[in-house]
Design a protein around this motif. Structure first.
Motif: not given
Lengths: 335, 335
Positions: B58-59, B73-74, B140-141, B228-232
């Motif tokens: 993300v950064e 992202l999740a 992601g890496f 993560c909380m949005a797409e557990p």
């Protein structure tokens, strides 16, 4: 009493996880050769005591009446992986008694072992009671009832005559009082009784030596132990720890695992009996512990000592096959 | 320091197995709210810290450049079960960066979750790196490297610029010194660093609060936690504990497991951060511990409290569906 740390799991140069355990080794007279942890505390032997539970199959004459050989007797003492040979042998045992899998009370489950499960998924719609790791033991129960004229229905129940007989045998062998107070229900629905680890070891010792047993029981016990040592694949399966332990020194090692980190073993020629329990129920810890204790009784430098020591301290690889750490017993087991 | 018994497994009326553990809860200032066991000892967070390892994605701007939303992202923070949605999303992430699975360095494995494994066995010849539970993190890496112009080859290595960057982030967040001395190799071949459990909890707390972080890192952290909380489902999968924990109170609980009995969690609205480790590495113990600690911070009688308490003390059934025992946290976690 705190149970000592008996197994460590390392990663890099550090210890990542620690297992505590209790362990005991007794000689042919039941005297303590080695002890660690609270060996007087009650432990559910779970599947580790299947050879004790199979005694009625032989003592009753059922095994002879149905023509059972080493494979059938080994399977009656087994926690098998549900491989085709295991399933076929259990089915054949039931057929010999004029029954089929519908009489089994153990429930059904997919194999707990990945390679077997993959094969089962590709060839089965779903598993049956014959695939249950306990199907050999349960088939032995049914055969015992059929031979003695007992109705097998309800054979898994606490009050069924078969379980009463097994309870009396277990009490006789372990020296423990068995009642509803120390009884739990096992994974396959039969009663399991918590007994001190030392009693479990002494009970297994009697299976090997026959010491203090009626001749018919002594002969049945030795026949079951010999059958397991002769057919170790039928006691567990491909790449399973029980099978591999018995293959280290054919005819010289008997070994049987139980759920929640229990392992029992015998060196019949040396009159030695072993029992371990991982406090936390971890199979990997129980395996390392029993291998280490067995290794001590083979000459250093021998193939058996080398293999058993390797089974008590071995590297772990990751998904790429890289060495990432080690499972190893601690010095507690060499005190 | 002896770690206390935090979880017991019963059978019948007796305790069959016992797990020891360490646990810590810190507030938004990093002050200890609750502590049990040796929380200063080094613990490998393993997969529990994937949200920290995903920060560069993300950064660096890679996530935005490739159009990643909450699911991607999740998945970058996930230990997923290898279900079709997980596999497809990892493949799409790589495709966005013009790459494919051949660049992944995590290795391949069958799903660790039985129902998924059965489906995989029926539809796949063998699993690929996309099925690895870490494929989202690794994708992601790769995306991070591709976006920043770094050669992704060797991205899993200790000396690769990406791992150097992650090491600096982890040191910043946890306050621990990270070097080859406390480094191990994880299951997916990247470095994992042992840090005190208290440092791990404080580091997670910073992810939620942004306290002491550069604005770009604080924003990236909150975006990952929210994803993560949005797409557990994308963090774990069907019937998985992480997924279920986050579904208890949508948007209010972040939770992530790690191998060898680690669990981290956040209640971002309350500024609370949680970390536990089972001494013996048992997942079942870590799950019960984290659920119990989370439950304490919801009102008694609320649906959240009831569900979380049920996840910390629940019955176990055998192959026939009979109740045989209970997994339950001890009073240590309510001191």
């Amino acid at each position: 009493m705190e149970n000592p740390i008996t197994v460590e799991v390392t990663r890099g140069q550090l210890v990542e996880s620690r297992h505590r355990g209790l362990a005991i080794v007794v000689d042919a007279e039941g005297k303590i050769v080695f002890s660690a942890g609270d060996v007087d505390a009650g432990v559910f032997p779970r599947s580790a005591c299947k050879a004790m539970q199979a005694l009625p199959l032989v003592e009753s004459g059922a095994a002879d009446a149905y023509g059972f050989g080493n494979r059938e007797l080994a399977l009656a003492c087994a926690s098998h992986s549900g491989e085709p040979e295991h399933v076929a042998t259990a089915a054949a045992m039931l057929k010999a008694a004029g029954r089929d899998e519908s009489v089994l009370e153990c429930g059904a489950h997919w194999s707990s072992h990945q390679a077997v499960l993959i094969e089962q998924a590709r060839t089965l719609d779903k598993p049956t009671a014959l695939h249950n790791n306990c199907s050999g033991k349960h088939s032995g129960f049914v055969c015992t009832c059929c031979h003695t004229g007992e109705d097998p229905r309800g054979y898994a129940g606490f009050d069924h005559p078969l379980q009463q007989a097994i309870r009396a045998i277990m009490a006789d062998l372990t020296g423990a009082v068995l009642s509803r107070d120390n009884c739990g229900t096992d994974g396959c629905s039969i009663p399991t009784y918590a007994v001190p680890l030392i009693g479990l070891a002494r009970g297994f010792g009697k299976l090997a030596t026959g010491s203090g047993l009626e001749p018919i029981r002594a002969a049945a016990a030795r026949r079951l132990i010999n059958a397991c040592m002769a057919e170790p694949f039928y006691v567990a399966g491909t790449r399973r720890f029980c099978t591999k332990l018995m293959q280290v020194a054919p005819g010289k090692i008997f070994a049987k695992t139980g759920a929640e980190g229990v392992f029992c073993a015998l060196l019949p020629d040396k009159g030695l009996s072993f029992a371990v329990k991982a406090e936390d129920g971890a199979t990997r810890a129980a395996e390392a512990m029993i291998a280490a204790l067995l290794a001590r009784h083979f000459d250093e430098g021998s193939a058996e000592h080398t293999t058993l020591t390797g089974m008590s301290r071995h590297g772990m690889s990751n998904w790429n096959g890289l060495h990432v750490g080690t499972i190893r017993v601690t010095d507690v087991l060499f005190a």
